[in-house]
Design a protein around this motif. Structure first.
Motif, short mmCIF file in Angstrom:
data_model
loop_
_atom_site.label_atom_id
_atom_site.label_comp_id
_atom_site.label_asym_id
_atom_site.label_seq_id
_atom_site.Cartn_x
_atom_site.Cartn_y
_atom_site.Cartn_z
N GLU A 257 0.83 -1.21 0.00
CA GLU A 257 0.00 0.00 0.00
C GLU A 257 0.86 1.26 0.00
N VAL A 258 1.95 1.24 0.76
CA VAL A 258 2.87 2.38 0.77
C VAL A 258 3.47 2.59 -0.62
N TYR A 259 3.84 1.48 -1.24
CA TYR A 259 4.42 1.58 -2.60
C TYR A 259 3.39 2.09 -3.59
N ALA A 260 2.15 1.66 -3.45
CA ALA A 260 1.09 2.15 -4.34
C ALA A 260 0.91 3.65 -4.19
N ASP A 261 1.01 4.16 -2.95
CA ASP A 261 0.91 5.60 -2.74
C ASP A 261 2.07 6.33 -3.42
N ASP A 262 3.27 5.76 -3.33
CA ASP A 262 4.43 6.38 -3.99
C ASP A 262 4.24 6.40 -5.51
N MET A 263 3.75 5.31 -6.06
CA MET A 263 3.54 5.24 -7.50
C MET A 263 2.46 6.22 -7.95
N MET A 264 1.43 6.40 -7.13
CA MET A 264 0.39 7.37 -7.47
C MET A 264 0.96 8.79 -7.46
N TRP A 265 1.82 9.06 -6.49
CA TRP A 265 2.47 10.37 -6.42
C TRP A 265 3.35 10.60 -7.64
N LEU A 266 4.10 9.58 -8.05
CA LEU A 266 4.95 9.71 -9.23
C LEU A 266 4.12 9.88 -10.50
N ALA A 267 3.06 9.11 -10.62
CA ALA A 267 2.21 9.21 -11.81
C ALA A 267 1.54 10.58 -11.89
N GLY A 268 1.33 11.22 -10.75
CA GLY A 268 0.72 12.54 -10.72
C GLY A 268 1.70 13.68 -10.93
#
Length: 310
Positions: A257-268
């Motif tokens: 879940e933490v990694y998913a949050d990081d990926m969402m931040w990067l994608a944004g």
């Protein structure tokens, strides 16, 4: 000449990428691509950039390191190198410190600031590989245990799960330490097994496919891990085959879940600090993506009536 620092991270197929570049060095040199790997950087080239024990000689080791680097860079320019890839995952830290402190590369910003000074602003791009945290910590623990470290306790595993630092913090620290450098983030899940795609993403040039499937330093499976350990330690590992999974399901889910949050931040857009490099072979759906599985449709209705008849 554009200098590209490839800083890993560890357990993200970095050694395999370096081997790919090494084995294709002649072909790459003809295309204007140079490569410095650990075999070069760890034989004195970077000595003095990071603080550490050294003989008292009255000389400024950081200045000497800067001068040594500039001489080597000038040699590469004179040889016609257009893209120089400097790859060493220890530039941002090491696995031992990560496990000891229970977090990701706490000194990455300070370390990269010293490299920025040593290269005298000559770095144009920086590449960072990241990986889902459950896979990263599992691989790091397997690597450490296979080299004689103790098996992690439940408290140590819980500490890693609750660690406040994520890849977002590492990226933010590096961006602050190297302003003006283009920071590219390449997910291990996409580029780990495709060094040629990673090279093309960094240089925008066609990359050779030879030696692209070499795999080095992969995590040991349970059977091999048991065989490499003393019997009293091997008996503490779970039974079965396949990969070792030290985290339970809840812990692994929390790390993902933490990694998913990081990926969402990067994608944004990552607040303008970094660019997420996406899969070059993934095709966009276009202006009118197909509408699938949104409605049942006539064939399903017809089949339902036929199944219910009689």
């Amino acid at each position: 000449m554009n200098v590209i620092l490839h800083v890993g991270a560890h357990r993200c197929a970095t050694t395999s990428f370096q081997e790919y570049l090494r084995q294709n060095s002649t072909t790459l040199a003809a295309e204007g691509i140079g490569f410095w790997g650990p075999r070069r950087t760890r034989r004195g080239l970077f000595h003095g950039i990071q603080p550490g024990p050294a003989r008292v000689t009255g000389r400024n080791l950081a200045d000497r390191a800067r001068g040594r680097l500039q001489i080597q860079l000038e040699y590469s320019r004179a040889a016609g190198v257009q893209h120089l890839i400097v790859s060493d995952e220890n530039m941002i830290g090491n696995i031992r410190d990560n496990l000891r402190h229970g977090g990701l590369y706490g000194g990455a910003g300070e370390r990269m600031a010293r490299f920025a000074r040593a290269f005298e602003g000559g770095v144009g791009d920086l590449a960072l590989n990241i990986r889902s945290l459950d896979g990263y910590w599992t691989s790091a623990l397997a690597y450490a245990v296979a080299r004689g470290h103790r098996l992690p306790t439940p408290a140590q595993l819980d500490r890693l799960v609750r660690a406040p630092r994520s890849w977002r913090d590492v990226i933010t620290d590096i961006a602050a330490a190297m302003p003006g450098v283009r920071l590219h983030v390449l997910p291990f899940e996409i580029f780990g097994a495709r060094p040629e795609a990673q090279l093309k993403a960094l240089t925008s040039q066609a990359a050779p496919r030879a030696h692209a499937r070499v795999r080095l330093n992969a995590s040991l499976c349970l059977a091999d891990l048991r065989a490499s350990l003393p019997q009293r330690v091997a008996e503490q590992l779970p039974e079965g085959s396949g990969r070792w999974h030290p985290f339970d399901e809840a812990q692994a889910a929390a790390l993902r879940e933490v990694y998913a949050d990081d990926m969402m931040w990067l994608a944004g857009g990552a607040d303008g600090l970094a660019t997420l490099v996406e899969d070059p072979e993934k095709l966009a759906a276009g202006l009118n993506p197909p509408r699938t599985r949104l409605t049942r449709g006539r064939p399903d209705d017809k089949q339902g009536r036929m199944a219910g008849s009689g």
